[in-house]
Design a protein around this motif. Structure first.
Motif, PDB file in Angstrom:
ATOM      1  N   ASP A 414       0.506  -1.151   0.203  1.00 39.40           N
ATOM      2  CA  ASP A 414      -0.044   0.058  -0.279  1.00 39.40           C
ATOM      3  C   ASP A 414       0.625   1.309   0.134  1.00 39.40           C
ATOM      4  O   ASP A 414       2.084   1.046   0.585  1.00 39.40           O
ATOM      5  N   SER A 415       0.364   2.557  -0.266  1.00 38.74           N
ATOM      6  CA  SER A 415       0.486   3.546   0.152  1.00 38.74           C
ATOM      7  C   SER A 415      -0.051   4.499   0.848  1.00 38.74           C
ATOM      8  O   SER A 415      -0.793   4.732   1.125  1.00 38.74           O
ATOM      9  N   VAL A 416       0.736   5.450   1.535  1.00 38.78           N
ATOM     10  CA  VAL A 416       0.400   6.300   2.765  1.00 38.78           C
ATOM     11  C   VAL A 416       0.454   7.890   2.222  1.00 38.78           C
ATOM     12  O   VAL A 416       1.920   8.569   2.124  1.00 38.78           O
ATOM     13  N   LEU A 417      -0.970   8.372   1.892  1.00 35.87           N
ATOM     14  CA  LEU A 417      -0.414   9.779   0.910  1.00 35.87           C
ATOM     15  C   LEU A 417      -1.249  10.656   1.634  1.00 35.87           C
ATOM     16  O   LEU A 417      -2.034  10.703   2.169  1.00 35.87           O
ATOM     17  N   LEU A 418      -0.304  11.859   2.227  1.00 37.36           N
ATOM     18  CA  LEU A 418      -0.393  12.753   2.612  1.00 37.36           C
ATOM     19  C   LEU A 418      -1.049  14.078   1.648  1.00 37.36           C
ATOM     20  O   LEU A 418       0.453  14.508   1.015  1.00 37.36           O
ATOM     21  N   SER A 419      -2.097  14.244   0.942  1.00 32.85           N
ATOM     22  CA  SER A 419      -2.045  14.865   0.036  1.00 32.85           C
ATOM     23  C   SER A 419      -3.596  16.409   0.820  1.00 32.85           C
ATOM     24  O   SER A 419      -4.709  15.615   0.318  1.00 32.85           O
ATOM     25  N   PRO A 420      -3.247  17.041   0.830  1.00 32.12           N
ATOM     26  CA  PRO A 420      -4.579  17.068   2.299  1.00 32.12           C
ATOM     27  C   PRO A 420      -5.689  18.670   1.166  1.00 32.12           C
ATOM     28  O   PRO A 420      -6.692  18.266   2.359  1.00 32.12           O
ATOM     29  N   ALA A 421      -5.015  18.235   0.015  1.00 33.80           N
ATOM     30  CA  ALA A 421      -6.329  19.626  -1.047  1.00 33.80           C
ATOM     31  C   ALA A 421      -6.865  21.059  -0.126  1.00 33.80           C
ATOM     32  O   ALA A 421      -8.033  21.487  -0.703  1.00 33.80           O
ATOM     33  N   CYS A 422      -6.466  20.936   1.086  1.00 36.86           N
ATOM     34  CA  CYS A 422      -6.961  22.394   1.791  1.00 36.86           C
ATOM     35  C   CYS A 422      -5.589  23.009   2.651  1.00 36.86           C
ATOM     36  O   CYS A 422      -4.194  22.482   2.422  1.00 36.86           O
ATOM     37  N   ALA A 423      -6.316  24.625   3.057  1.00 32.24           N
ATOM     38  CA  ALA A 423      -4.879  25.007   3.074  1.00 32.24           C
ATOM     39  C   ALA A 423      -4.735  24.671   4.600  1.00 32.24           C
ATOM     40  O   ALA A 423      -5.198  23.738   5.333  1.00 32.24           O
ATOM     41  N   SER A 424      -3.204  24.612   5.921  1.00 30.57           N
ATOM     42  CA  SER A 424      -3.010  23.948   6.545  1.00 30.57           C
ATOM     43  C   SER A 424      -2.958  25.688   7.476  1.00 30.57           C
ATOM     44  O   SER A 424      -2.432  24.767   8.854  1.00 30.57           O
ATOM     45  N   PHE A 425      -3.852  26.433   7.864  1.00 26.82           N
ATOM     46  CA  PHE A 425      -3.705  27.217   8.436  1.00 26.82           C
ATOM     47  C   PHE A 425      -3.871  27.354  10.002  1.00 26.82           C
ATOM     48  O   PHE A 425      -4.073  27.504  10.993  1.00 26.82           O
ATOM     49  N   ASP A 426      -5.110  26.044  10.455  1.00 27.89           N
ATOM     50  CA  ASP A 426      -5.706  25.605  11.527  1.00 27.89           C
ATOM     51  C   ASP A 426      -5.235  25.215  12.411  1.00 27.89           C
ATOM     52  O   ASP A 426      -5.114  25.538  13.716  1.00 27.89           O
TER      53      ASP A 426
END
Length: 445
Positions: A414-426
């Motif tokens: 498998d793969s683990v993917l961090l791809s948030p599609a969102c801004a990070s400021f929270d």
């Protein structure tokens, strides 16, 4: 003669670079930041005897300005900026200010996605044969480089916010990688306003200049067809045959400019994925225009290392590949990431939603995603969008926990993917901070 007064709003990289260039060119300079100025920038201002303030805007001093340079992070809706504009004071970006002090050949690159990779790749190719700086949204500020290096060429990565503050800026070569809805909160939630902002990159170009763009992008095509663009057009495409520009013919990129043709095989390009073939087309077209040798272009495309936080392979643990795509701050960027996944994927997503529509991701969720980890303060929209599509969907507000959950869910292959599609400021300072925390958490597994 009284010195012209240059007021700079924002004491970050672009602000301090502009202050130095302004002072060197005889302006009386005042830097004002509503927040705290980082220590390293403070030291530069003090050392160069430039007047500054932090944690406030002293209006009396600011309204004495003949010209104002504002940091791209400050929206035009802010009261002090509105007041300056109402008074008829020009409010410009660092790019606009600095370009008047250089005669360099300028390659300016914008787009919703791919602009960092394309800028870094273009610079990587050009620097093999030319004296070239890399600036804009990336690295040392353009203004500072104009002052200290005076390169003969620049590759500038330019955001829509920087373009908003451009009046006379005229790049010799402009590139638009793509346009998808992004940052709409800054454009009255009107996509047309954002599109117009991107096209400011070509507003002053003449037929001696070039506009390189993605001819597979409907938004770009529609704008070009409906507006009078003076620049010489050089489209690139994965699907059409292009007479003047670049296209894909089986495994070769074919670039033609004024009947001068070069052929670049794609099989050894270091960056994988369709979107990177497009980035390579754009960079190669620029290089071909600037008469870089074909051999140099080919070798540069083959040895380019890629960009941190953009589909970056972090580690393989127990036959599971961990991938950091923290730079994916909108849906379209995540679309490319999921499109390039070839194994079952545990997807870490979430953050500050910029008015996202997740529908275009649905086919990938059904086909490739086995579990979703929502990493944000408010995950309601994600849960509503994807809750019924996967067996496992969990929430967390800690990167270390997100990675531990992923580790438990992922199996060999498998793969683990961090791809948030969102801004990070929270939860994070910025996407770099988010990506670094991900990499650290993976290394600590």
């Amino acid at each position: 003669m009284k010195k012209q007064k240059l007021v700079i709003l924002g004491g970050g990289e672009s602000g301090v670079g502009t202050a130095l260039l302004g002072k060197a060119n005889g302006y009386a300079v005042f830097v004002s930041d509503k927040g705290k100025i980082k220590e390293k920038y403070k030291q530069v201002l003090i050392h160069n005897e430039i007047e500054w303030e932090e944690e406030q805007h002293t209006e009396d001093k600011i309204f004495e300005a003949d010209i104002v340079m504002k940091s791209p992070g400050i929206p035009e809706k802010v009261a002090i900026v509105k007041a300056l504009i109402d008074k008829g004071v020009p409010v410009i970006s660092e790019i606009e200010f600095a370009c008047q002090f250089t005669d360099a050949t300028i390659v300016a690159i914008t787009g919703s996605n791919g602009k960092t990779t394309t800028s870094m790749l273009t610079h990587h190719v050009l620097k093999q044969e030319l004296d070239v700086g890399l600036a804009g949204n990336i690295g040392d500020s353009f203004a500072k480089q104009v002052l200290e290096h005076n390169y003969k060429n620049y590759v500038l990565e330019i955001s829509s916010f920087q373009l908003d503050g451009c009046i006379n800026f005229k790049p010799n070569i402009a590139v638009i990688t793509n346009i998808v809805p992004d940052h709409l909160d800054r454009y009255d939630y009107k996509f047309d306003n954002y599109i117009a902002s991107k096209f400011k990159i070509t507003q002053n170009q003449t037929k001696e200049d070039y506009l390189i763009y993605d001819a597979d992008d409907e938004v770009i095509l529609q704008y070009i067809n409906n507006n009078n663009i003076q620049a010489t057009l050089l489209p690139f495409s994965l699907t059409k045959t292009i007479e003047n520009g670049a296209y894909l013919d089986q495994d070769n990129i074919i670039i033609t400019i004024d009947n001068n043709q070069i052929i670049m095989p794609t099989k050894n390009i270091a960056l994988e994925g369709k979107h990177n073939t497009k980035n390579a087309m754009a960079a190669s077209t620029v290089a071909h225009l600037l008469q870089i040798r074909k051999q140099t272009i080919r070798e540069s495309l083959e040895n380019f290392q890629g960009v941190e936080h953009r589909l970056e392979n972090v580690l393989k643990i127990n036959k599971v590949q961990y991938i950091n795509d923290s730079k994916a701050t909108n849906v379209n960027a995540t679309y490319f990431a999921l499109d390039s996944m070839e194994s079952p994927t545990v997807w870490i997503v979430g953050g500050v939603d910029k008015g996202n529509n997740y529908q275009e991701l649905y086919p990938f969720i059904n086909e490739k995603v086995k579990a979703i980890i929502c990493l944000g303060v408010d995950n309601e929209k994600l849960l509503a969008s994807f809750g019924k599509m996967v067996d496992v969907i969990v929430e967390t507000q800690f990167m270390s926990e997100a990675v531990k959950i992923a580790y438990k869910l992922a199996e060999a292959g498998d793969s683990v993917l961090l791809s948030p599609a969102c801004a990070s400021f929270d939860l994070f300072e910025n996407y770099e901070d988010r990506g670094r925390q991900f990499k650290e958490a993976v290394r600590n597994l």
